[in-house]
Write an enzyme that holds these catalytic residues in place. Structure first.
Site, PDB file in Angstrom:
ATOM      1  N   ARG A 210       0.823  -1.220   0.000  1.00  0.00           N
ATOM      2  CA  ARG A 210       0.000   0.000   0.000  1.00  0.00           C
ATOM      3  C   ARG A 210       0.856   1.269   0.000  1.00  0.00           C
ATOM      4  O   ARG A 210       0.534   2.237   0.692  1.00  0.00           O
ATOM      5  CB  ARG A 210      -0.946   0.038   1.198  1.00  0.00           C
ATOM      6  CG  ARG A 210      -2.036  -1.012   1.164  1.00  0.00           C
ATOM      7  CD  ARG A 210      -3.213  -0.547   0.310  1.00  0.00           C
ATOM      8  NE  ARG A 210      -4.210  -1.602   0.230  1.00  0.00           N
ATOM      9  CZ  ARG A 210      -5.304  -1.657   0.995  1.00  0.00           C
ATOM     10  NH1 ARG A 210      -5.536  -0.709   1.856  1.00  0.00           N
ATOM     11  NH2 ARG A 210      -6.145  -2.643   0.861  1.00  0.00           N
TER      12      ARG A 210
ATOM     13  N   ARG B 273      -3.992   6.737   0.462  1.00  0.00           N
ATOM     14  CA  ARG B 273      -4.531   7.985   1.034  1.00  0.00           C
ATOM     15  C   ARG B 273      -3.611   8.712   1.991  1.00  0.00           C
ATOM     16  O   ARG B 273      -3.820   9.879   2.280  1.00  0.00           O
ATOM     17  CB  ARG B 273      -5.872   7.705   1.723  1.00  0.00           C
ATOM     18  CG  ARG B 273      -7.007   7.584   0.721  1.00  0.00           C
ATOM     19  CD  ARG B 273      -8.255   7.094   1.385  1.00  0.00           C
ATOM     20  NE  ARG B 273      -8.021   5.744   1.901  1.00  0.00           N
ATOM     21  CZ  ARG B 273      -8.933   5.006   2.516  1.00  0.00           C
ATOM     22  NH1 ARG B 273     -10.135   5.490   2.717  1.00  0.00           N
ATOM     23  NH2 ARG B 273      -8.645   3.795   2.940  1.00  0.00           N
TER      24      ARG B 273
ATOM     25  N   ARG C  35      -7.655  11.683  -5.707  1.00  0.00           N
ATOM     26  CA  ARG C  35      -8.838  11.006  -5.165  1.00  0.00           C
ATOM     27  C   ARG C  35     -10.019  11.976  -5.018  1.00  0.00           C
ATOM     28  O   ARG C  35     -11.177  11.566  -5.141  1.00  0.00           O
ATOM     29  CB  ARG C  35      -8.464  10.396  -3.808  1.00  0.00           C
ATOM     30  CG  ARG C  35      -9.537   9.579  -3.145  1.00  0.00           C
ATOM     31  CD  ARG C  35      -9.631   8.210  -3.789  1.00  0.00           C
ATOM     32  NE  ARG C  35     -10.484   7.328  -3.035  1.00  0.00           N
ATOM     33  CZ  ARG C  35     -11.813   7.266  -3.179  1.00  0.00           C
ATOM     34  NH1 ARG C  35     -12.420   8.048  -4.055  1.00  0.00           N
ATOM     35  NH2 ARG C  35     -12.521   6.426  -2.464  1.00  0.00           N
TER      36      ARG C  35
ATOM     37  N   ASP D  61      -6.196  -3.123  -7.627  1.00  0.00           N
ATOM     38  CA  ASP D  61      -6.765  -3.749  -6.434  1.00  0.00           C
ATOM     39  C   ASP D  61      -6.943  -5.237  -6.681  1.00  0.00           C
ATOM     40  O   ASP D  61      -7.091  -5.664  -7.832  1.00  0.00           O
ATOM     41  CB  ASP D  61      -8.107  -3.101  -6.065  1.00  0.00           C
ATOM     42  CG  ASP D  61      -8.476  -3.432  -4.630  1.00  0.00           C
ATOM     43  OD1 ASP D  61      -7.807  -2.946  -3.715  1.00  0.00           O
ATOM     44  OD2 ASP D  61      -9.421  -4.224  -4.428  1.00  0.00           O
TER      45      ASP D  61
ATOM     46  N   TYR E 164     -14.210 -12.071  -0.222  1.00  0.00           N
ATOM     47  CA  TYR E 164     -14.949 -10.830  -0.544  1.00  0.00           C
ATOM     48  C   TYR E 164     -16.191 -11.132  -1.384  1.00  0.00           C
ATOM     49  O   TYR E 164     -17.252 -10.532  -1.196  1.00  0.00           O
ATOM     50  CB  TYR E 164     -14.052  -9.843  -1.292  1.00  0.00           C
ATOM     51  CG  TYR E 164     -13.088  -9.118  -0.380  1.00  0.00           C
ATOM     52  CD1 TYR E 164     -13.496  -8.013   0.354  1.00  0.00           C
ATOM     53  CD2 TYR E 164     -11.780  -9.553  -0.231  1.00  0.00           C
ATOM     54  CE1 TYR E 164     -12.615  -7.362   1.209  1.00  0.00           C
ATOM     55  CE2 TYR E 164     -10.896  -8.908   0.624  1.00  0.00           C
ATOM     56  CZ  TYR E 164     -11.326  -7.807   1.334  1.00  0.00           C
ATOM     57  OH  TYR E 164     -10.468  -7.164   2.187  1.00  0.00           O
TER      58      TYR E 164
HETATM   59  O1  CP3 Z   1       0.148  -1.685  -2.508  1.00  0.00           O
HETATM   60  C1  CP3 Z   1      -0.080  -0.802  -3.357  1.00  0.00           C
HETATM   61  O2  CP3 Z   1       0.307   0.375  -3.250  1.00  0.00           O
HETATM   62  C2  CP3 Z   1      -0.774  -1.204  -4.627  1.00  0.00           C
HETATM   63  C3  CP3 Z   1      -2.168  -1.042  -4.654  1.00  0.00           C
HETATM   64  C4  CP3 Z   1      -3.071  -1.957  -3.846  1.00  0.00           C
HETATM   65  C5  CP3 Z   1      -4.337  -1.512  -3.365  1.00  0.00           C
HETATM   66  N1  CP3 Z   1      -4.968  -2.590  -2.838  1.00  0.00           N
HETATM   67  C6  CP3 Z   1      -4.824  -0.147  -3.462  1.00  0.00           C
HETATM   68  C7  CP3 Z   1      -6.021   0.244  -2.720  1.00  0.00           C
HETATM   69  C8  CP3 Z   1      -2.943  -3.309  -3.533  1.00  0.00           C
HETATM   70  C9  CP3 Z   1      -1.769  -4.240  -3.766  1.00  0.00           C
HETATM   71  C10 CP3 Z   1      -4.162  -3.693  -2.910  1.00  0.00           C
HETATM   72  C11 CP3 Z   1      -4.414  -5.067  -2.487  1.00  0.00           C
HETATM   73  C12 CP3 Z   1      -5.601  -5.337  -1.676  1.00  0.00           C
HETATM   74  N2  CP3 Z   1      -6.857  -4.825  -1.826  1.00  0.00           N
HETATM   75  C13 CP3 Z   1      -5.644  -6.304  -0.654  1.00  0.00           C
HETATM   76  C14 CP3 Z   1      -4.505  -7.205  -0.249  1.00  0.00           C
HETATM   77  C15 CP3 Z   1      -3.486  -6.493   0.537  1.00  0.00           C
HETATM   78  C16 CP3 Z   1      -3.962  -5.957   1.828  1.00  0.00           C
HETATM   79  O3  CP3 Z   1      -3.866  -4.744   1.997  1.00  0.00           O
HETATM   80  O4  CP3 Z   1      -4.387  -6.768   2.660  1.00  0.00           O
HETATM   81  C17 CP3 Z   1      -6.944  -6.315  -0.136  1.00  0.00           C
HETATM   82  C18 CP3 Z   1      -7.463  -7.193   0.986  1.00  0.00           C
HETATM   83  C19 CP3 Z   1      -7.709  -5.390  -0.893  1.00  0.00           C
HETATM   84  C20 CP3 Z   1      -9.159  -5.102  -0.764  1.00  0.00           C
HETATM   85  C21 CP3 Z   1      -9.396  -3.678  -0.498  1.00  0.00           C
HETATM   86  N3  CP3 Z   1      -9.292  -2.672  -1.443  1.00  0.00           N
HETATM   87  C22 CP3 Z   1      -9.760  -3.072   0.736  1.00  0.00           C
HETATM   88  C23 CP3 Z   1      -9.975  -3.817   2.026  1.00  0.00           C
HETATM   89  C24 CP3 Z   1      -9.892  -1.695   0.488  1.00  0.00           C
HETATM   90  C25 CP3 Z   1     -10.330  -0.631   1.451  1.00  0.00           C
HETATM   91  C26 CP3 Z   1      -9.165  -0.197   2.236  1.00  0.00           C
HETATM   92  C27 CP3 Z   1      -9.294   1.228   2.675  1.00  0.00           C
HETATM   93  O5  CP3 Z   1      -8.272   1.700   3.179  1.00  0.00           O
HETATM   94  O6  CP3 Z   1     -10.350   1.842   2.519  1.00  0.00           O
HETATM   95  C28 CP3 Z   1      -9.559  -1.457  -0.854  1.00  0.00           C
HETATM   96  C29 CP3 Z   1      -9.482  -0.167  -1.534  1.00  0.00           C
HETATM   97  C30 CP3 Z   1      -8.099   0.285  -1.852  1.00  0.00           C
HETATM   98  N4  CP3 Z   1      -7.182  -0.472  -2.535  1.00  0.00           N
HETATM   99  C31 CP3 Z   1      -7.519   1.546  -1.556  1.00  0.00           C
HETATM  100  C32 CP3 Z   1      -6.229   1.533  -2.121  1.00  0.00           C
HETATM  101  C33 CP3 Z   1      -5.238   2.661  -2.145  1.00  0.00           C
HETATM  102  C34 CP3 Z   1      -8.204   2.722  -0.851  1.00  0.00           C
HETATM  103  C35 CP3 Z   1      -9.086   3.381  -1.843  1.00  0.00           C
HETATM  104  C36 CP3 Z   1      -9.436   4.798  -1.526  1.00  0.00           C
HETATM  105  O7  CP3 Z   1      -8.707   5.701  -1.965  1.00  0.00           O
HETATM  106  O8  CP3 Z   1     -10.475   5.014  -0.896  1.00  0.00           O
END
Ligand code: CP3
Length: 343
Positions: free
Chosen positions: A20, A24, A33, A69, A144
């Site tokens: 990540r 944000r 965003r 994602d 999910y």
């Molecule tokens: O790592 C990186 O920088 C690459 C991008 C990346 C994202 N998600 C961006 C993202 C990667 C590799 C993921 C993987 C991901 N997504 C996982 C596995 C890794 C982990 O973190 O456990 C999982 C379980 C997800 C599912 C997911 N997507 C969740 C639970 C959420 C919400 C999280 C939150 O903070 O709100 C997302 C959305 C998401 N994916 C965001 C980002 C930057 C936040 C989106 C936003 O801007 O609102």
């Protein structure tokens, strides 16, 4: 340096990237965003490319991870996916039966996800460090799709597993085929490494991890190996406990949660498998002094062991301070692996 470490070759210091690393916590990310929905940010290749670059330009990580994602595969299969502020991912048509699984789309996945491969091609023209592609592991993406979003217990998918294990396996099988096609498309588009994210593996009992997750990850690893040399990293929460099972599939690297002692695990793990991790991400809420000492402690524990990539035990959280991220990167960059620190 990152690819050398993945190949367990010696490096002057460990390479660093963070899960990540785009997100944000970065003002540059929030500025984009404010103007776009998250789905547009991952579906418009120019935006995904720009966001992938942001942490590299700001903090100088040694590898980039494609901004996308793990739920894009679910969406390509027919899950009606949205991301809701404060709630995270939501799927309005959850998969809860064999009949639901049979409705899912499994063909032409690379074509449906062309926006990802388009972003990879843009990145390959603009990055001068390795690019990591990724996918969610079947069990985590299935969770999910079944739960309909994030869940703290995975009660629905686990209940299904204990009522109709073969039904869940149909879903895992379909996801495995889709993930293989998707990851191979990323390889063809030019990624330098791949990471499989099985974030929710920590919900599975030891035997269930084998039967409901690792079997499918193994199929993915072997299918990619058969067609390419691109190294594969496996990340799970609970990998500190589950790593012997993961190691049987011989991924190029295992990414560790923060529970395990990496130096100790190194003694047990096959030397041809690189290790990635595992700073407690919550440490980034600490003082600078604490961050430097925790980072250095980990670097010293792994000094002299080729095949180590510095990372967090899980992702950066949205309210973390960018200066703290930079401090960790700078501390790793300043570390010199000397014969002294070698063990
Ligand atoms: O790592 C990186 O920088 C690459 C991008 C990346 C994202 N998600 C961006 C993202 C990667 C590799 C993921 C993987 C991901 N997504 C996982 C596995 C890794 C982990 O973190 O456990 C999982 C379980 C997800 C599912 C997911 N997507 C969740 C639970 C959420 C919400 C999280 C939150 O903070 O709100 C997302 C959305 C998401 N994916 C965001 C980002 C930057 C936040 C989106 C936003 O801007 O609102």
């Amino acid at each position: 340096m990152f690819l050398d470490a993945l190949a367990c070759q010696p490096t002057p210091r460990p390479p660093i990237w963070m899960m990540r690393q785009s997100g944000r916590y970065m003002p540059e990310y929030r500025a984009i965003r404010e103007k776009y929905h998250f789905l547009d940010m991952i579906q418009v290749p120019e935006l995904a490319c720009e966001i992938t670059h942001q942490p590299i330009d700001a903090y100088g990580m040694d590898a980039a991870i494609l901004f996308s994602d793990i739920l894009v595969t679910a969406s390509a299969m027919g899950s009606d996916l949205d991301y809701i502020e404060g709630k995270g991912p939501v799927i309005s048509n959850p998969v809860r039966s064999v009949a639901d699984v049979r409705q899912l789309w499994t063909q032409d996945i690379p074509a449906r996800l062309h926006y990802v491969t388009d972003a990879i091609k843009l990145l390959k023209n603009s990055l001068d460090i390795p690019l990591i592609g990724f996918a969610g592991a079947p069990f985590t993406v299935a969770s999910y799709m079944v739960e309909g979003g994030s869940s703290s217990t995975l009660k629905t998918v686990k209940s299904w597993r204990y009522n109709d294990p073969e039904g869940v396996k149909l879903l895992l099988d379909a996801l495995t085929d889709v993930t293989i096609d998707y990851m191979l498309a990323q390889v063809e588009a030019g990624v330098d490494a791949l990471q499989l994210f099985d974030t929710w593996a920590n919900h599975l009992a030891w035997d269930d991890f084998s039967e409901f997750s690792m079997v499918y990850m193994d199929r993915i690893i072997q299918a990619i190996r058969a067609k390419s040399d691109v190294p594969i990293i496996v990340f799970c929460k609970n990998s500190s406990l589950l790593y012997p099972q993961i190691a049987n599939s011989k991924p190029d690297a295992i990414s560790f949660d923060w529970n395990g002692q990496l130096g100790d695990i190194r003694q047990q793990l096959d030397k041809s498998i690189a290790m990635q991790g595992n700073l407690d991400p919550f440490g980034l809420y600490g003082t600078d002094k604490m961050i430097v000492s925790q980072t250095t402690k980990l670097l010293e524990a792994m000094a002299g062991h080729p095949g180590y990539i510095f990372n967090l035990g899980h992702g950066i959280l949205p309210d973390m301070k960018p200066e703290k991220i930079k401090l960790v990167v700078d501390t790793v960059h300043a570390f010199k692996q000397t014969a002294h620190s070698a063990v």
